[in-house]
Design a protein around this motif. Structure first.
Motif, PDB file in Angstrom:
ATOM      1  N   PRO A   1       0.811  -1.214   0.000  1.00  0.00           N
ATOM      2  CA  PRO A   1       0.000   0.000   0.000  1.00  0.00           C
ATOM      3  C   PRO A   1       0.849   1.269   0.000  1.00  0.00           C
ATOM      4  CG  PRO A   1       0.117  -0.861   2.211  1.00  0.00           C
ATOM      5  CD  PRO A   1       0.885  -1.826   1.344  1.00  0.00           C
ATOM      6  N   VAL A   2       2.121   1.152  -0.349  1.00  0.00           N
ATOM      7  CA  VAL A   2       3.019   2.302  -0.401  1.00  0.00           C
ATOM      8  C   VAL A   2       3.696   2.332  -1.771  1.00  0.00           C
ATOM      9  CG1 VAL A   2       3.422   2.305   2.083  1.00  0.00           C
ATOM     10  CG2 VAL A   2       4.931   0.983   0.604  1.00  0.00           C
ATOM     11  N   SER A   3       4.124   3.501  -2.176  1.00  0.00           N
ATOM     12  CA  SER A   3       4.767   3.648  -3.482  1.00  0.00           C
ATOM     13  C   SER A   3       6.248   3.292  -3.399  1.00  0.00           C
ATOM     14  CB  SER A   3       4.603   5.080  -3.990  1.00  0.00           C
ATOM     15  OG  SER A   3       5.197   5.998  -3.093  1.00  0.00           O
ATOM     16  N   THR A   4       6.779   2.853  -4.525  1.00  0.00           N
ATOM     17  CA  THR A   4       8.206   2.560  -4.643  1.00  0.00           C
ATOM     18  C   THR A   4       8.748   3.232  -5.898  1.00  0.00           C
ATOM     19  OG1 THR A   4       7.887   0.536  -5.948  1.00  0.00           O
ATOM     20  CG2 THR A   4       7.892   0.311  -3.539  1.00  0.00           C
ATOM     21  N   TRP A   5      10.050   3.333  -5.960  1.00  0.00           N
ATOM     22  CA  TRP A   5      10.694   3.787  -7.197  1.00  0.00           C
ATOM     23  C   TRP A   5      11.844   2.837  -7.494  1.00  0.00           C
ATOM     24  CZ3 TRP A   5      15.820   5.513  -6.835  1.00  0.00           C
ATOM     25  CH2 TRP A   5      16.270   5.817  -5.540  1.00  0.00           C
ATOM     26  N   SER A   6      12.246   2.777  -8.738  1.00  0.00           N
ATOM     27  CA  SER A   6      13.205   1.757  -9.183  1.00  0.00           C
ATOM     28  C   SER A   6      14.627   2.296  -9.219  1.00  0.00           C
ATOM     29  CB  SER A   6      12.827   1.250 -10.579  1.00  0.00           C
ATOM     30  OG  SER A   6      11.575   0.602 -10.551  1.00  0.00           O
ATOM     31  N   TYR A   7      15.498   1.606  -8.512  1.00  0.00           N
ATOM     32  CA  TYR A   7      16.929   1.898  -8.561  1.00  0.00           C
ATOM     33  C   TYR A   7      17.578   0.843  -9.448  1.00  0.00           C
ATOM     34  CZ  TYR A   7      21.831   1.935  -7.027  1.00  0.00           C
ATOM     35  OH  TYR A   7      23.210   1.957  -6.993  1.00  0.00           O
ATOM     36  N   HIS A   8      18.066   1.273 -10.594  1.00  0.00           N
ATOM     37  CA  HIS A   8      18.700   0.351 -11.536  1.00  0.00           C
ATOM     38  C   HIS A   8      20.174   0.204 -11.157  1.00  0.00           C
ATOM     39  CE1 HIS A   8      15.167   0.109 -14.157  1.00  0.00           C
ATOM     40  NE2 HIS A   8      14.987   1.382 -13.866  1.00  0.00           N
ATOM     41  N   ALA A   9      20.392  -0.564 -10.129  1.00  0.00           N
ATOM     42  CA  ALA A   9      21.751  -0.753  -9.623  1.00  0.00           C
ATOM     43  C   ALA A   9      22.646  -1.317 -10.717  1.00  0.00           C
ATOM     44  CB  ALA A   9      21.724  -1.697  -8.424  1.00  0.00           C
ATOM     45  N   PRO A  10      23.807  -0.695 -10.954  1.00  0.00           N
ATOM     46  CA  PRO A  10      24.644  -1.107 -12.080  1.00  0.00           C
ATOM     47  C   PRO A  10      25.194  -2.522 -11.996  1.00  0.00           C
ATOM     48  CG  PRO A  10      25.635   0.741 -10.881  1.00  0.00           C
ATOM     49  CD  PRO A  10      24.323   0.475 -10.256  1.00  0.00           C
ATOM     50  N   PHE A  11      25.222  -3.118 -10.806  1.00  0.00           N
ATOM     51  CA  PHE A  11      25.761  -4.477 -10.679  1.00  0.00           C
ATOM     52  C   PHE A  11      24.708  -5.547 -10.929  1.00  0.00           C
ATOM     53  CE2 PHE A  11      24.559  -2.952  -6.460  1.00  0.00           C
ATOM     54  CZ  PHE A  11      23.739  -3.963  -6.005  1.00  0.00           C
ATOM     55  N   LEU A  12      23.446  -5.142 -11.116  1.00  0.00           N
ATOM     56  CA  LEU A  12      22.385  -6.101 -11.414  1.00  0.00           C
ATOM     57  C   LEU A  12      22.356  -6.440 -12.904  1.00  0.00           C
ATOM     58  CD1 LEU A  12      19.402  -4.702  -9.289  1.00  0.00           C
ATOM     59  CD2 LEU A  12      20.869  -6.663  -8.759  1.00  0.00           C
ATOM     60  N   PRO A  13      21.746  -7.554 -13.288  1.00  0.00           N
ATOM     61  CA  PRO A  13      21.595  -7.871 -14.713  1.00  0.00           C
ATOM     62  C   PRO A  13      20.796  -6.795 -15.442  1.00  0.00           C
ATOM     63  CG  PRO A  13      21.072  -9.768 -13.331  1.00  0.00           C
ATOM     64  CD  PRO A  13      21.207  -8.604 -12.406  1.00  0.00           C
ATOM     65  N   ASP A  14      20.974  -6.700 -16.742  1.00  0.00           N
ATOM     66  CA  ASP A  14      20.254  -5.706 -17.548  1.00  0.00           C
ATOM     67  C   ASP A  14      18.753  -5.829 -17.335  1.00  0.00           C
ATOM     68  OD1 ASP A  14      22.608  -4.786 -18.553  1.00  0.00           O
ATOM     69  OD2 ASP A  14      22.472  -5.851 -20.473  1.00  0.00           O
ATOM     70  N   GLY A  15      18.110  -4.695 -17.113  1.00  0.00           N
ATOM     71  CA  GLY A  15      16.661  -4.671 -16.930  1.00  0.00           C
ATOM     72  C   GLY A  15      16.202  -4.890 -15.507  1.00  0.00           C
ATOM     73  N   ALA A  16      17.088  -5.345 -14.625  1.00  0.00           N
ATOM     74  CA  ALA A  16      16.711  -5.591 -13.230  1.00  0.00           C
ATOM     75  C   ALA A  16      16.843  -4.301 -12.420  1.00  0.00           C
ATOM     76  CB  ALA A  16      17.577  -6.679 -12.625  1.00  0.00           C
TER      77      ALA A  16
END
Length: 217
Positions: free
Chosen positions: A101-116
């Motif tokens: 019930p709360v909002s989130t925003w996406s952190y595209h951490a550079p060490f994650l796979p592409d698109g994650a």
């Protein structure tokens, strides 16, 4: 339904943790690097979660536009910036509702796979709040041979953060407090208290002044 995944504590440099394993009976893993984010870590794994000590590794990466919204540059220099040096990650319990019930925003951490990406609860650039976020994996994979601390297998059962700005936390972070997933209290300085095994031993491991952290066992 959510459960604790891991906690991170920002520390000035690796010298701060040289003697922690021998002094406190904690079993830390080897150093790992987060490519592109500018950080490195060492982790102590418990039965259900892990404790991550986060270190500076590449200041140029830390100050990049991609990393800037999570304020790791400020958090790692918290003694000078006044930023909150703690982060707490949660994961969804398997086969449970994954709507929040709360909002989130996406952190595209550079060490994650592409698109994650990592869903973040704490608003961008909110340096005085702990960084509350969701783990991008369903469940952390622990090396069970490294989960023994002070001669026993341990379970992390509570996280309590003390901060000088507890009255100004954002709605999303406040929701996590209301669900008793984390406790945030007002105090004169930053401190995090972890509880293992429901505090049954009635003992406290105090890491100050090296780290703003204690463990209640």
């Amino acid at each position: 339904m959510l459960e604790l995944d891991h906690i991170f504590v920002c520390i000035p440099n690796e010298l701060d943790i040289t003697n922690i394993p021998s002094q406190f009976g904690l079993n830390f893993s080897a150093r790992r690097i987060h490519p592109g984010q500018g950080t490195a870590n060492r982790c102590a794994f418990f039965n259900n979660a892990y404790l991550e000590l986060l270190l500076r590794n590449n200041d140029r990466e830390l100050q990049s536009q991609l990393v800037k919204p999570v304020s790791l540059w400020e958090r790692l220099r918290w003694k000078h910036t006044g930023a909150n040096p703690f982060g707490v990650a949660f994961r969804f319990v398997k086969n449970t509702n994954q709507d929040l019930p709360v909002s989130t925003w996406s952190y595209h951490a550079p060490f994650l796979p592409d698109g994650a990406s990592i869903p973040i609860i704490t608003p961008p650039n909110s340096i005085q709040e702990p960084l509350i976020f969701l783990s991008p994996v369903a469940k952390a994979q622990f090396d069970r041979s490294s989960t023994e601390h002070r001669g026993s297998k341990r379970t992390l059962t509570q996280v309590k953060i003390t901060t000088p700005s507890a009255q100004n936390i954002s709605p999303g972070v406040k929701w996590f407090c209301e669900q008793n997933l984390i406790s945030i209290a007002e105090g004169v300085e930053y401190h995090i208290e972890l509880e293992w095994d429901l505090g049954k031993e009635k003992k406290i491991l105090d890491f100050k002044p090296k780290l703003p952290m204690s463990i209640r066992g």
